[in-house]
Design a protein around this motif. Sequence first.
Motif, PDB file in Angstrom:
ATOM      1  N   VAL A  27       0.754  -1.256  -0.059  1.00 41.56           N
ATOM      2  CA  VAL A  27       0.123   0.030  -0.111  1.00 41.56           C
ATOM      3  C   VAL A  27       0.776   1.217   0.033  1.00 41.56           C
ATOM      4  O   VAL A  27       1.778   1.292   0.848  1.00 41.56           O
ATOM      5  CB  VAL A  27      -1.018  -0.248   1.317  1.00 41.56           C
ATOM      6  N   PRO A  28       0.772   2.083  -0.944  1.00 43.17           N
ATOM      7  CA  PRO A  28      -0.134   2.229  -2.016  1.00 43.17           C
ATOM      8  C   PRO A  28       0.272   1.194  -3.302  1.00 43.17           C
ATOM      9  O   PRO A  28       1.705   1.022  -3.317  1.00 43.17           O
ATOM     10  CB  PRO A  28      -0.138   3.480  -2.401  1.00 43.17           C
ATOM     11  N   ARG A  40      -0.168   9.550  -8.607  1.00 43.92           N
ATOM     12  CA  ARG A  40      -1.509  10.110  -9.523  1.00 43.92           C
ATOM     13  C   ARG A  40      -1.320  11.854  -9.167  1.00 43.92           C
ATOM     14  O   ARG A  40      -1.647  12.550 -10.058  1.00 43.92           O
ATOM     15  CB  ARG A  40      -2.551   9.616  -9.144  1.00 43.92           C
ATOM     16  N   PHE A  41      -1.122  12.272  -8.001  1.00 44.46           N
ATOM     17  CA  PHE A  41      -1.230  13.576  -7.649  1.00 44.46           C
ATOM     18  C   PHE A  41      -0.145  14.163  -7.209  1.00 44.46           C
ATOM     19  O   PHE A  41       0.485  13.569  -6.238  1.00 44.46           O
ATOM     20  CB  PHE A  41      -2.557  13.699  -6.783  1.00 44.46           C
ATOM     21  N   GLY A  99      -4.809  17.801  -6.080  1.00 41.77           N
ATOM     22  CA  GLY A  99      -4.402  17.161  -4.988  1.00 41.77           C
ATOM     23  C   GLY A  99      -5.483  16.561  -4.232  1.00 41.77           C
ATOM     24  O   GLY A  99      -6.824  16.896  -4.404  1.00 41.77           O
ATOM     25  N   VAL A 100      -5.525  15.686  -2.938  1.00 43.17           N
ATOM     26  CA  VAL A 100      -6.319  15.075  -2.216  1.00 43.17           C
ATOM     27  C   VAL A 100      -5.752  15.222  -0.843  1.00 43.17           C
ATOM     28  O   VAL A 100      -4.641  15.014  -0.710  1.00 43.17           O
ATOM     29  CB  VAL A 100      -6.807  13.701  -2.683  1.00 43.17           C
ATOM     30  N   GLU A 159      -4.178   5.542  -1.186  1.00 38.29           N
ATOM     31  CA  GLU A 159      -4.304   4.760  -2.537  1.00 38.29           C
ATOM     32  C   GLU A 159      -5.019   5.765  -3.652  1.00 38.29           C
ATOM     33  O   GLU A 159      -4.883   5.640  -4.663  1.00 38.29           O
ATOM     34  CB  GLU A 159      -5.073   3.433  -2.529  1.00 38.29           C
ATOM     35  N   SER A 160      -6.062   6.491  -2.855  1.00 39.31           N
ATOM     36  CA  SER A 160      -6.665   7.505  -3.761  1.00 39.31           C
ATOM     37  C   SER A 160      -5.879   8.581  -4.277  1.00 39.31           C
ATOM     38  O   SER A 160      -5.865   9.247  -5.266  1.00 39.31           O
ATOM     39  CB  SER A 160      -7.864   8.050  -2.885  1.00 39.31           C
ATOM     40  N   GLN A 161      -4.785   9.066  -3.684  1.00 39.12           N
ATOM     41  CA  GLN A 161      -3.762   9.921  -3.708  1.00 39.12           C
ATOM     42  C   GLN A 161      -2.832   9.449  -4.695  1.00 39.12           C
ATOM     43  O   GLN A 161      -2.353  10.307  -5.722  1.00 39.12           O
ATOM     44  CB  GLN A 161      -3.263  10.410  -2.551  1.00 39.12           C
ATOM     45  N   TRP A 162      -2.362   8.461  -4.679  1.00 42.14           N
ATOM     46  CA  TRP A 162      -1.387   7.718  -5.499  1.00 42.14           C
ATOM     47  C   TRP A 162      -1.443   6.995  -6.613  1.00 42.14           C
ATOM     48  O   TRP A 162      -0.972   6.907  -7.750  1.00 42.14           O
ATOM     49  CB  TRP A 162      -0.454   6.806  -4.545  1.00 42.14           C
TER      50      TRP A 162
END
Length: 778
Positions: A36-37, A162-163, A479-480, A508-511
């Motif tokens: 994780v992530p 991702r972000f 970003g998140v 995981e939502s961020q990466w």
Amino acid sequence: MMNPLSKTHLLGLSLAGLLFASCSTRETVVADYQVVPMPLEITTAQQASYLLKNGAVVYYPAGNEMMRRNAEFLAAYVKEQTGLELKLQEGDGGKNGITLKLGLAGENKEGYQLKVNADGVTIAAPSEAGVFYGIQTLRKSIDVAQGANIELPAVEINDEPRFSYRGMHLDVSRHFFTVDEVKTFIDMLALHNINRFHWHLTDDQGWRIEIKKYPKLTEIGSKRSETVIGRNSGKYDGKPYGGFYTQEDAREIIAYAAERYITVIPEIDLPGHMQAALAAYPELGCTGGPYEVWRQWGISDNVLCAGNDQTIQFMKDVLAEIVDIFPSEYIHVGGDECPKTQWEKCPKCQARIKALGLKSDAKHTKEERLQSYVIHEAEEFLNEKGRRMIGWDETLEGGLAPNATVMSWRGEGGGIEAAKQKHDVIMTPNTYLYFDYYQSKDTDNEPLAIGGYLPMERVYNYEPMPKALTPEEQKYIIGVQANLWVEYIPTLKQAQYMVLPRMAALCESQWCAPENKNYEAFLQRVTRLVDIYKLKGWNYASHIFDVMLELKPNSETGTLDATARTIDNAPIYYTLDGTEPTAASQAYTGTVKIDKACTLRMVAVRPEGNSRITKDEITFSKSSMKPITMLQPINKQYEFTGATVLVDGMTGNLNYKTGRWIAFYKNDMEAVIDLKEPTEISSMTLHTAVEKGDWIFDARAISVSVSDDNKVFKEVASEKYPVMKETDPNQVYTHELKFAPVKARYVKVYAQPEHKIPSWHGGKGNPGFLFVDEIILN
């Protein structure tokens, strides 16, 4: 690009790792790259593994202090988890070691490549930060296995986030955390590849950062005389409470975070949330005081006087020292929840409004435009200092400052609006990312929280890129972030409980690329991450190991169907009579069909200990598990599983976000229940949840009508209710309507919400929400 979740070979490695680990005669544990992530791309190679043993060398580039520090981190992590002692050496590396190096091509500076073959390990990246994230992946691939060598299977991992902005927030104004506790919190962020620490330093209940030009901010503003007990109960604990960070403390925390590639973003909340500052400098308020550091929770009406020249100077002086302490590109100025009641009455504020030529219009009041003036002044000052301003989404009110970045917390609407205006946005909606919310429906067995309901699956399934935006507009979502407000969280131990392992779902939502996300696979990976939490002594919520229970009304069979599972397929046992289930109880083997009133309790049994026990009270009436149709829409935000909630035999508690309630807003509730055959009834009971602070009011009218053909209905009972008073309690209200026995197949239940919130309330004149649950017909 490969989908790492389809790598059956790696799953085999994972099982092998578990077998090695569980067998004490083996001296080697096999690493597993399912971490994780989840990395973007994992390619296994049919080559020999690398055996990591005592004395292995970590090589890093000569003369690069940050890379030397990276090498030290890696050696420390490996020693902590396995006991293996690694050596550090400057240079390009040789065979049979771990080489950390720069120079990897790639636009994303935080990306990395991790390669393993028989000769050793190489972590390469375009930047030192990228190498650090490669180290985190290696660290998490190695099990917590004291006294073992580690077999690293041959692999190539190519990964990038991702972000660019991956944030976590901590409020220290309501409760104070020591320098060492803040450092531990930063260590938690580093494990989860988070690179921004949003530090909320000031509020009505305490000013926590030293400002040398205004010493009373900490002398007076950091101390409250006592603290309210519970949720503004009106009772107080009688204990003085305080604490603040010197500027040196702050610099120490900034340096500690920077070593872990985390930028600290300070928040000085203005012009509202300022009562602690006003207690120190009352002349900055509209009334001149006296003020006290607020002893209760919530939002004080006492805000900075926007008509006072001294206020604007104070704001700039404080921000000047903040800029001097914090090297971050961004400075957060809050801008949220600023009541305008004092400004409406204040001669200085009204004079300022007149001087600036501010006018109310259909979109904004003149007082909202005055707030915009204050925020513009703050932004202009920060821009002159070479910094950028972040504010909460309320900064959109009255017109957004020209270069501001918006944090969208009241859902996603503010973020969508800001992105359409071509402003950078950080998504942090409370419905998905407020970690001060309850994470279990069983709130009686949880520490006191602010409310809400945010299980880890909901955090994990959050998609930060709104579909309402075009691809061009989506580029402004940079970003998140998740937020932790600490009114009800007095200790680090409790803070850890609230964020772990939800932080793993956040990261995981961020990466991760959204197509690579899979909740079931994530659950398997997070169980291994929990081993590191345990090793570090971090307190975490064990909800993921509880029985995951789904209760669905089945109108075909007239039963409530209970299906259950666990994260690791541990055996489940249950009882229906309310007694505590044990391994001697009924074993769960498949769907349990419930056809009468009972208390369902379930437990997962494991060698290391049993899970917490679920408990669901199930009732049956003539409406239970019957087909139900809504004639007016359910509010989308609180639709959950829809109308069947009203006939599932379970009544919600006062936490209206658990999915046991549905809401109606700007329209009435009309539900038709099909009893399937003519049935005699003489009463109808309907439950409502009232939480006036959240604009949730009781019904103003309820009626019951019956029909034989579902076309022509005849009213058999109705009641009207008075408008709610401020003193009426927040609670679950039970409304029972009795009538002469009548035989009917179809029953229509109507409830009217509060169409106009009363004048004593902050939301006066607006429609209220109506939250309803269980319709009981007998």
